[in-house]
Each structure stands twice: as C-alpha cells, then as structure tokens.
Design an enzyme around this catalytic site. Sequence first.
Site, PDB file in Angstrom:
ATOM      1  NE  ARG A 102      -3.983   0.647   1.895  1.00 56.49           N
ATOM      2  CZ  ARG A 102      -5.162   0.529   2.194  1.00 56.49           C
ATOM      3  NH1 ARG A 102      -5.365   1.345   3.516  1.00 56.49           N
ATOM      4  NH2 ARG A 102      -5.969  -0.142   1.805  1.00 56.49           N
ATOM      5  CG  HIS A 129      -8.070   0.082  -2.911  1.00 54.65           C
ATOM      6  ND1 HIS A 129      -7.473  -0.885  -2.847  1.00 54.65           N
ATOM      7  CD2 HIS A 129      -8.868   0.271  -1.778  1.00 54.65           C
ATOM      8  CE1 HIS A 129      -7.838  -1.566  -1.558  1.00 54.65           C
ATOM      9  NE2 HIS A 129      -8.657  -0.435  -0.961  1.00 54.65           N
ATOM     10  CD  GLN A 132     -13.165  -1.836  -0.907  1.00 55.43           C
ATOM     11  OE1 GLN A 132     -12.252  -1.729  -0.300  1.00 55.43           O
ATOM     12  NE2 GLN A 132     -14.225  -2.181  -1.083  1.00 55.43           N
ATOM     13  CG  ASP A 225     -13.666   6.302  -0.773  1.00 53.45           C
ATOM     14  OD1 ASP A 225     -13.353   5.981   0.437  1.00 53.45           O
ATOM     15  OD2 ASP A 225     -12.701   6.339  -1.285  1.00 53.45           O
ATOM     16  CB  CYS A 265     -14.043   1.207  -0.250  1.00 52.06           C
ATOM     17  SG  CYS A 265     -13.483   3.049   0.126  1.00 52.06           S
ATOM     18  NE  ARG A 293     -10.426  -5.244  -0.165  1.00 48.60           N
ATOM     19  CZ  ARG A 293      -9.561  -4.377   0.486  1.00 48.60           C
ATOM     20  NH1 ARG A 293     -10.174  -3.306   1.203  1.00 48.60           N
ATOM     21  NH2 ARG A 293      -8.313  -4.488   0.382  1.00 48.60           N
TER      22      ARG A 293
HETATM   23  N1   CP Z   1     -11.115  -0.323   2.122  1.00 44.77           N
HETATM   24  C1   CP Z   1     -10.066  -0.435   2.568  1.00 44.77           C
HETATM   25  O1   CP Z   1      -9.061  -0.610   1.956  1.00 44.77           O
HETATM   26  O2   CP Z   1      -9.946  -0.192   3.766  1.00 44.77           O
HETATM   27  P1   CP Z   1      -8.599  -0.142   4.811  1.00 44.77           P
HETATM   28  O3   CP Z   1      -7.883   1.152   4.503  1.00 44.77           O
HETATM   29  O4   CP Z   1      -8.928  -0.002   6.141  1.00 44.77           O
HETATM   30  O5   CP Z   1      -7.561  -1.273   4.490  1.00 44.77           O
HETATM   31  N1  NVA Z   2      -9.963   6.619  -1.148  1.00 42.77           N
HETATM   32  C1  NVA Z   2      -9.614   6.120   0.228  1.00 42.77           C
HETATM   33  C2  NVA Z   2      -9.988   4.874   0.148  1.00 42.77           C
HETATM   34  C3  NVA Z   2      -9.568   4.131   1.682  1.00 42.77           C
HETATM   35  C4  NVA Z   2      -9.723   2.617   1.586  1.00 42.77           C
HETATM   36  C5  NVA Z   2      -8.028   6.431   0.401  1.00 42.77           C
HETATM   37  O1  NVA Z   2      -7.230   6.403  -0.474  1.00 42.77           O
HETATM   38  O2  NVA Z   2      -7.828   6.907   1.554  1.00 42.77           O
END
Ligand code: CP
Ligand code: NVA
Length: 308
Positions: A102, A129, A132, A225, A265, A293
């Site tokens: 990530r 993502h 997701q 989101d 998400c 997930r």
């Molecule tokens: N939706 C998602 O990726 O959640 P987290 O940021 O908690 O991993």
């Molecule tokens: N768009 C959000 C998604 C988190 C899962 C972010 O990138 O923070």
Amino acid sequence: MKDFIAISDHTSGEIKNLLDLAVELKKEYFAGGNKPIFEGKVLGMIFQKPSLRTRVSFDMAMRHCGGDALYLSPNEIGLGKRESIADIARVLSGYVQILMARTFDHAHVVELAKWSDVPVINGLSDYNHPCQGMADALTIIEKFGVDSKGLTVSYVGDANNVAVSLMHVAAQMGWNFTIANPEGYDMDPKAVEIGDVIAKKTGSKFTFLRDPHDAVKGAHVIYTDTWTSMGQEEETARREKVFPPYQVNAKLVGEADKDVIVMHCLPAHRNQELTDEVADGSHSVIFPQAHNRLHAQKAILARVLGVA
Ligand code: CP
Ligand code: NVA
C-alpha cells in the site's frame, strides 16, 4: 498473472475467472474451511498508509489457506527513503513468497513489481485500489447475478483511487459506469482513456456528470467514498466546503432504482459522504462488501501464486 497491480492490466475473461474463483473459495470456506493451498507461503505486507480491512483480510486470507503473513510498517521499511525500492524488492524476494504493498505514489508499487522476483499485489495507491474493485464486483454479482451486463453503477463524490478501480471493473464486466463529482475533482484522464479501451470491447458505457441527482437516476448501485483520501489531509477543510451536495442520503437513494444497493469501501465518514440512515438502512451492503475483501483476495493470491 505474475502481479496484480491494476484491474485494467488483465482481460475481461481473467477478471471474470478471478471472480468465479472467489465465489468458489468463499463457498469452500463456509462449508468447513479452505484447503491449505498457501502452505509454506508467507505474504510480506508493506504499508505506507494505515489500514484495517486490507491488513486484516490479507492476513486472514493467508492463514485460512495454510499460509502466513508479515506486517511491515512504514517506519520499518522507509520505502525509497531508508533504502531504494529496487533493493527492498530484491531482498524481500529471498525471504517471502509474495508481496502486497500500500503506497502513496502508484509508481512505487509498479517499481516494486518490476524488481521483485515474487508476485506483487497492489493494496491501494493514490491512483487505484484494485483489490477493493474485485471485492466490489463480487458483492455486485452476489446481488445481481454473474450475468449482469448492462447494470448501471453510479459513483457519487471524489473521483479517487477507489472510483478508478470501480470504473475499470465495471468496464471489464460490461456494466455502465456513471460518475458525478464536483469540478476540479475529476477522474484521472489517463484512467478514463484506459477504461475506454476496455469499455469499447465489452459494451460498457461511461457517463461523466456534475449533478448527483442525474447520476443516480435508474442506478442499480450507488457508490461513494471519503471526500479526503489518505495523503490529502491538508485539503480537508476546502473539500468539506465543496462536497456536501454529493452526500449519499435517503433522498438521493430514493431517486435510484427501487432495488439499488449502496456501497462504500470504508472507512466511512458517517454523515459526511454517507448518512447513518443510509449506511445502516435496507439498501446498504457495506459490511458484506467489506467481508468480501477476504474472499476476493484469496482468489487474487491463489492466481498470482499459481496454485489455483
Ligand atoms: N477499504 C479499505 O481498503 O480499507 P482499509 O484502508 O481499512 O484497508
Ligand atoms: N480513497 C480512500 C480509500 C481508503 C480505503 C483513500 O485512499 O484514503
């Protein structure tokens, strides 16, 4: 399939096969447990940003299938700071059998995959993502069936990383994708260009709007989101002024198809982009979506490891 960096890197057939596998692994899990297909495999999880779902679901996916996972925090790794990404990738390739990362910069997860001898999965970047997106598609087919071509998926809010993967999976599945977002918060044009190529092949139609009410007319899925993604925290006050007309509330949901499902998400900023009433209401699928997930990622892990 060596890596899983973007839904758009794969064919529509591959994405549908992954979903079939996710359905199969989910069934197997609830029928008494998964087979130990990840035995002897350890997933290294590199996190530059916080996480609940991604971290726990990847860890559990490995354990359910006889494998293990190792959390590597931002402080430990210092991706590209303490050490070059190329060196990190080559060192870790000798310790673990698979990596998940990530990152902030999308180029960093791409760079990791370039230098890694083991498969790399993108667990969210500033661009997209994809894990997701796969869990979202699994949730949508569970509700509307696998033969769901022509469905309308409407995204309301910030055209962010989650929206990019949703658009790409919609294109792969032949669903129509509509988005309403404020001026200045548009979808990455490169992501649209890439999505267009897929959409032309599958018959999916993209519609870009400003008005959320227009966007949800006839929608089978309403998705939203956070208005401020991780890494954009200093823009929070400005965004909180721009985005309120894009709140997904009961009035907006009432303007969609009567069987519409509402998705997010998570984490949700309740009563900002999504009201409590909708998040906890009868159209909401946000928790089954979060749980998916686990199942979608088991399929991704199995495919890139070449064990299913
Ligand atoms: N939706 C998602 O990726 O959640 P987290 O940021 O908690 O991993
Ligand atoms: N768009 C959000 C998604 C988190 C899962 C972010 O990138 O923070």
